[in-house]
Write a protein that holds these residues in place. Structure first.
Motif, mmCIF file in Angstrom:
data_model
loop_
_atom_site.group_PDB
_atom_site.id
_atom_site.type_symbol
_atom_site.label_atom_id
_atom_site.label_comp_id
_atom_site.label_asym_id
_atom_site.label_seq_id
_atom_site.Cartn_x
_atom_site.Cartn_y
_atom_site.Cartn_z
ATOM 1 N N LYS A 22 0.842 -1.190 0.000
ATOM 2 C CA LYS A 22 0.000 0.000 0.000
ATOM 3 C C LYS A 22 0.882 1.246 0.000
ATOM 4 C CE LYS A 22 -3.858 -2.155 2.469
ATOM 5 N NZ LYS A 22 -4.839 -2.049 1.361
ATOM 6 N N PRO A 34 1.202 -4.610 4.815
ATOM 7 C CA PRO A 34 -0.009 -5.105 5.470
ATOM 8 C C PRO A 34 0.208 -5.455 6.940
ATOM 9 C CG PRO A 34 0.211 -6.082 3.298
ATOM 10 C CD PRO A 34 1.482 -5.334 3.557
ATOM 11 N N ASP A 35 1.369 -6.024 7.278
ATOM 12 C CA ASP A 35 1.650 -6.401 8.669
ATOM 13 C C ASP A 35 1.705 -5.176 9.573
ATOM 14 O OD1 ASP A 35 1.731 -8.983 7.840
ATOM 15 O OD2 ASP A 35 3.917 -9.123 7.760
ATOM 16 N N GLU A 36 2.166 -4.050 9.029
ATOM 17 C CA GLU A 36 2.265 -2.838 9.836
ATOM 18 C C GLU A 36 0.893 -2.325 10.239
ATOM 19 O OE1 GLU A 36 6.267 -0.566 8.482
ATOM 20 O OE2 GLU A 36 4.713 -0.705 6.932
ATOM 21 N N LEU A 37 -0.097 -2.522 9.374
ATOM 22 C CA LEU A 37 -1.449 -2.111 9.708
ATOM 23 C C LEU A 37 -2.023 -2.972 10.831
ATOM 24 C CD1 LEU A 37 -2.916 -1.517 6.133
ATOM 25 C CD2 LEU A 37 -2.253 0.225 7.798
ATOM 26 N N ASP A 38 -1.701 -4.268 10.811
ATOM 27 C CA ASP A 38 -2.177 -5.164 11.863
ATOM 28 C C ASP A 38 -1.506 -4.873 13.198
ATOM 29 O OD1 ASP A 38 -3.831 -6.417 10.061
ATOM 30 O OD2 ASP A 38 -2.352 -7.955 9.552
ATOM 31 N N SER A 59 -8.543 -5.495 16.332
ATOM 32 C CA SER A 59 -8.972 -6.359 15.237
ATOM 33 C C SER A 59 -9.533 -7.686 15.736
ATOM 34 C CB SER A 59 -7.795 -6.620 14.287
ATOM 35 O OG SER A 59 -6.755 -7.290 14.973
ATOM 36 N N VAL A 102 -12.108 -3.316 14.460
ATOM 37 C CA VAL A 102 -11.357 -3.294 13.205
ATOM 38 C C VAL A 102 -11.566 -4.607 12.470
ATOM 39 C CG1 VAL A 102 -9.068 -3.171 12.155
ATOM 40 C CG2 VAL A 102 -9.622 -1.708 14.108
ATOM 41 N N ARG A 131 -10.657 -6.268 8.482
ATOM 42 C CA ARG A 131 -10.073 -6.140 7.145
ATOM 43 C C ARG A 131 -9.444 -4.777 6.922
ATOM 44 N NH1 ARG A 131 -15.013 -9.031 3.707
ATOM 45 N NH2 ARG A 131 -14.658 -11.143 4.473
ATOM 46 N N GLY A 132 -8.667 -4.343 7.915
ATOM 47 C CA GLY A 132 -7.919 -3.105 7.775
ATOM 48 C C GLY A 132 -8.732 -1.839 7.847
ATOM 49 N N ARG A 133 -9.934 -1.926 8.412
ATOM 50 C CA ARG A 133 -10.783 -0.738 8.515
ATOM 51 C C ARG A 133 -11.524 -0.758 9.835
ATOM 52 N NH1 ARG A 133 -16.004 0.734 4.645
ATOM 53 N NH2 ARG A 133 -16.725 2.520 5.860
ATOM 54 N N GLU A 134 -11.650 0.408 10.478
ATOM 55 C CA GLU A 134 -12.385 0.491 11.726
ATOM 56 C C GLU A 134 -13.852 0.821 11.444
ATOM 57 O OE1 GLU A 134 -12.026 2.397 16.205
ATOM 58 O OE2 GLU A 134 -10.926 3.328 14.550
#
Length: 350
Positions: free
Chosen positions: A63, A76-80, A87, A142, A144-147
């Motif tokens: 991203k 992607p791992d940084e978002l998690d 989440s 959270v 799928r990467g969205r709150e």
């Protein structure tokens, strides 16, 4: 059995329940493939590097946020990692009156179920308490990467989760919609009375089974007609806008038509109830004359259908009869299926 699209822990106060989130709705839209005109060649979307023109594997895609002079890359791992608990946790912040949530805030609906039977008691306790209090639990989580902001409700013995729009996502209609009537625009007393009368005349009980996707049916008919090399009847043109000068007359005519339609519908329904016995006798007599099974049985069924008059009805008329007979699943039935279901209902009633 469906698989949950999200699993985590639902908590309110110091009480926690492992739960799974399930999709509550499914679209029945007919899907088309994109083809190059004049061929049967499929048009496909691919992930392509716009500089090299080469296709890129999904694992090689990260991203990037456009910061103006350069992209800020995010894995992607940084978002998690920034919200590991959020989440997997669905914590209720508080409970609000259901009537206090404006319908415009509601987005999508999901079913929420306990992870196992071991948590059935806690699940049932929360569901029944929400039903009795007519309140909804408000929470954020959270997925799928969205709150998401959500409302947890009780509906007929099950917990449902409704995603809500954030307050800053709701647009101001006064800024978005032009030509809205202001306070200076007023309707005449006579026109207001007739408008209210029209609304009362067209009043109905809400039953979603009474409605079905007629456009989808027409698209399916179009596909079948093109396969057979036939043409289909075009739809009627859209109604023209009502002139302000003719508003009173239009309202009066609308009320009269609605009343006439209501009487006609009631007449058909009562007549249909009276003729059910006669239709059943005709079918029974015809079937007994033709015999059971084989060619004679098939001839009898065809003749019985003809005698009942169902084959001569339009799909709309068949659906009206199916509604009066309370046939379940009628909204998704085709014309032949409606006829078969009505015949079966007649046999069972006999």
């Amino acid at each position: 059995m469906a698989r949950p699209i999200w699993t985590g822990v639902l908590s309110f106060g110091l009480v926690s329940i492992p739960v799974g989130l399930y999709t509550a709705t499914s679209a029945h839209t007919l899907r088309f493939h994109q083809l190059q005109r004049g061929t049967s060649d499929r048009i496909r979307n691919r992930r392509v590097n716009e500089r090299t023109g080469e296709e890129v594997e999904l694992d090689d895609i990260v991203k990037g946020f456009d910061a103006g002079d350069a992209y800020v890359l995010v894995e992607p791992d940084e978002l998690d990692e920034i919200a590991p608990g959020r989440s997997k946790a669905l914590e209720i912040n508080g409970f609000v009156d259901l009537d206090a949530i404006d319908p415009i805030f509601f987005d999508r609906t999901y079913y929420l179920g306990p992870k196992s039977k071991d948590y059935a008691k806690v699940y049932a306790l929360l569901e029944r308490a929400l039903a009795k209090s007519n309140r909804a639990g408000v929470a954020t989580f959270v997925m799928r990467g969205r709150e998401y902001l959500v409302a947890l409700k009780s509906e007929e013995g099950i917990l449902t989760l409704h995603t809500l729009h954030w307050a800053d996502e709701i647009r101001d209609p006064r800024e978005e919609v032009p030509d809205l009537p202001g306070s200076r625009v007023s309707a005449g007393a006579k026109e207001m009375r007739m408008a209210e009368q029209l609304i009362d005349t067209l009043a109905m009980d809400w039953d979603p089974e009474e409605f079905h996707d007629t456009y989808r049916d027409k698209v399916a008919d179009l596909i079948k007609a093109k396969q057979a090399g036939e043409t289909v009847e075009k739809a009627e043109p859209a109604a023209e806008a009502t002139n302000v000068i003719d508003l009173t007359e239009a309202l009066r005519a609308s009320v009269e038509r609605a009343r006439a339609k209501g009487k006609q519908s009631k007449g058909k329904q009562s007549k249909g109830e009276q003729s059910k016995g006669e239709e059943r006798k005709q079918r029974t007599g015809e079937q007994s004359r033709q015999g059971k099974g084989g060619k004679q049985g098939r001839t009898g069924r065809r003749q019985g259908r003809k005698e009942s008059g169902l084959s001569e009805l339009t799909k709309a008329e068949l659906y009206e009869r199916a509604s009066a007979a309370g046939i379940p699943g009628r909204s998704g039935m085709k014309r032949d299926e409606l006829i078969k279901a009505l015949e079966q209902a007649g046999r069972q009633a006999a």
